[in-house]
Design an enzyme around this catalytic site. Sequence first.
Site, mmCIF file in Angstrom:
data_model
loop_
_atom_site.group_PDB
_atom_site.id
_atom_site.type_symbol
_atom_site.label_atom_id
_atom_site.label_comp_id
_atom_site.label_asym_id
_atom_site.label_seq_id
_atom_site.Cartn_x
_atom_site.Cartn_y
_atom_site.Cartn_z
ATOM 1 N N LYS A 90 51.903 19.863 18.337
ATOM 2 C CA LYS A 90 51.044 18.846 17.732
ATOM 3 C C LYS A 90 51.361 18.757 16.237
ATOM 4 O O LYS A 90 51.471 19.784 15.548
ATOM 5 C CB LYS A 90 49.569 19.205 17.920
ATOM 6 C CG LYS A 90 49.090 19.178 19.362
ATOM 7 C CD LYS A 90 48.905 17.760 19.878
ATOM 8 C CE LYS A 90 48.252 17.743 21.256
ATOM 9 N NZ LYS A 90 47.992 16.368 21.735
ATOM 10 N N ASP B 11 53.881 15.713 19.282
ATOM 11 C CA ASP B 11 52.833 14.756 19.630
ATOM 12 C C ASP B 11 51.997 14.487 18.386
ATOM 13 O O ASP B 11 51.416 15.410 17.806
ATOM 14 C CB ASP B 11 51.954 15.321 20.750
ATOM 15 C CG ASP B 11 50.895 14.333 21.228
ATOM 16 O OD1 ASP B 11 50.909 13.170 20.768
ATOM 17 O OD2 ASP B 11 50.056 14.723 22.054
ATOM 18 N N GLU C 297 55.759 11.721 20.562
ATOM 19 C CA GLU C 297 54.745 11.072 21.395
ATOM 20 C C GLU C 297 53.692 10.380 20.543
ATOM 21 O O GLU C 297 53.131 10.968 19.628
ATOM 22 C CB GLU C 297 54.091 12.126 22.297
ATOM 23 C CG GLU C 297 53.080 11.558 23.272
ATOM 24 C CD GLU C 297 52.431 12.650 24.125
ATOM 25 O OE1 GLU C 297 51.594 12.309 24.961
ATOM 26 O OE2 GLU C 297 52.774 13.842 23.935
ATOM 27 N N ASP D 27 51.732 7.181 25.076
ATOM 28 C CA ASP D 27 50.662 7.866 25.810
ATOM 29 C C ASP D 27 49.439 6.974 25.812
ATOM 30 O O ASP D 27 49.234 6.164 26.722
ATOM 31 C CB ASP D 27 50.394 9.218 25.149
ATOM 32 C CG ASP D 27 49.218 9.988 25.753
ATOM 33 O OD1 ASP D 27 48.622 9.517 26.740
ATOM 34 O OD2 ASP D 27 48.889 11.061 25.233
ATOM 35 N N LYS E 182 49.147 9.953 32.561
ATOM 36 C CA LYS E 182 47.967 10.775 32.809
ATOM 37 C C LYS E 182 47.090 10.050 33.825
ATOM 38 O O LYS E 182 46.723 8.894 33.613
ATOM 39 C CB LYS E 182 47.183 11.032 31.523
ATOM 40 C CG LYS E 182 47.921 11.890 30.507
ATOM 41 C CD LYS E 182 47.102 12.057 29.235
ATOM 42 C CE LYS E 182 47.847 12.933 28.228
ATOM 43 N NZ LYS E 182 47.141 13.000 26.931
#
Length: 369
Positions: A164, A189, A214, A239, A263
């Site tokens: 992250k 991300d 991401e 995402d 997801k």
Amino acid sequence: MSKVKKVTLHLIEQNLLSPFVSSMGKVDKRESILVEVEDMDGVVGWGEVVAFSSPWYTEETIKTCWHMLQDFLVPQIVNEEFEHPQQLQNCFQTIKRNNMAKASIDMAIWDLFSKRQGISLSKAIGGTRDYIDSGVVVSIDSIENVLRKMEEHVKAGYKRIKIKIKPGQDYELLKQIRQQFPNVPLMVDANSAYTLEDIDKLKALDEFNLLMIEQPLADDDIFDHAKLQRKLSTPVCLDESIASVEDARKAIEMGSCQVLNIKIGRVGGITEAIKIHDICQFHHIPVWCGGMLETGISRAHNIALASLPNFTIPGDISASSRYWKRDVIVPEVYVENGRIAVPEEQGIGYNVDRGWIQHLTKQQKVIQA
């Protein structure tokens, strides 16, 4: 054919083994809604609401999902007959968005359907793998702690590590990671922490040989990501921007990404996830399965989804022990040599630990005809 007899909503709460920190916030306690759907023959399917308690990832929360399930979605399926889970999309067509609430029922109906067919969920949706590669996420922390966690995950055999990042915690962090771990499959991300004004900061990350970056820009954006992708050699992965197969189609046509994260909760269920997988496969866009700090119920659904052929990048599907002292399924999800076995048993392939769910339950609601 399966006729829904009743639906039970279980609101549970658990402490994470360690806090999870992204650019949008910190999570140390996790509420979840487990959705139990039972048909007239007593066969049960399980799903899970993966929304968070606050709307930092999407606009949905645990409270809004409880409301939508109790007052709108569940009443539409109780006493209804379903020959196939795909019928749910027509059933819920008049209800806008609320994808995570819808997905929890979709998951449960798919689990129920595959059990009635006497096959695993993976086989029911067209899965082709006996094992999936497992990736893991490292949340925002000090450089020292990130490097320590990286060492632990590399030793555990995870096939891909996601870091992250946010402005001010990106270039120097990745520089030190690459000095210590030059060959580890690595991605980052950003959770929408950047804008096009940060393009030079993002271009600087090209030197680190990342699998992808991401969702660097706004969570509802496709247009600016296309501009960004043209400037970067690192693949952009979308995402939050992708909530449907139509979003995926537009992003692909615009050149907004070279990779896509799917997801189940974000896109409204397994049925829509399969459609997104298929259109990405047609256009040669690799996909991977994202995680939402789920219990083993949702994790089991993710394992089945990731067994589809175009899931060629290790997803955020790690061991139960990564997050929970004790999971709600038996056996728990285990990672061996960086891989997870795809269950061959009927449905999601794991038994639900009702006693432990009862222990964790804060609220329960039974809705029946």
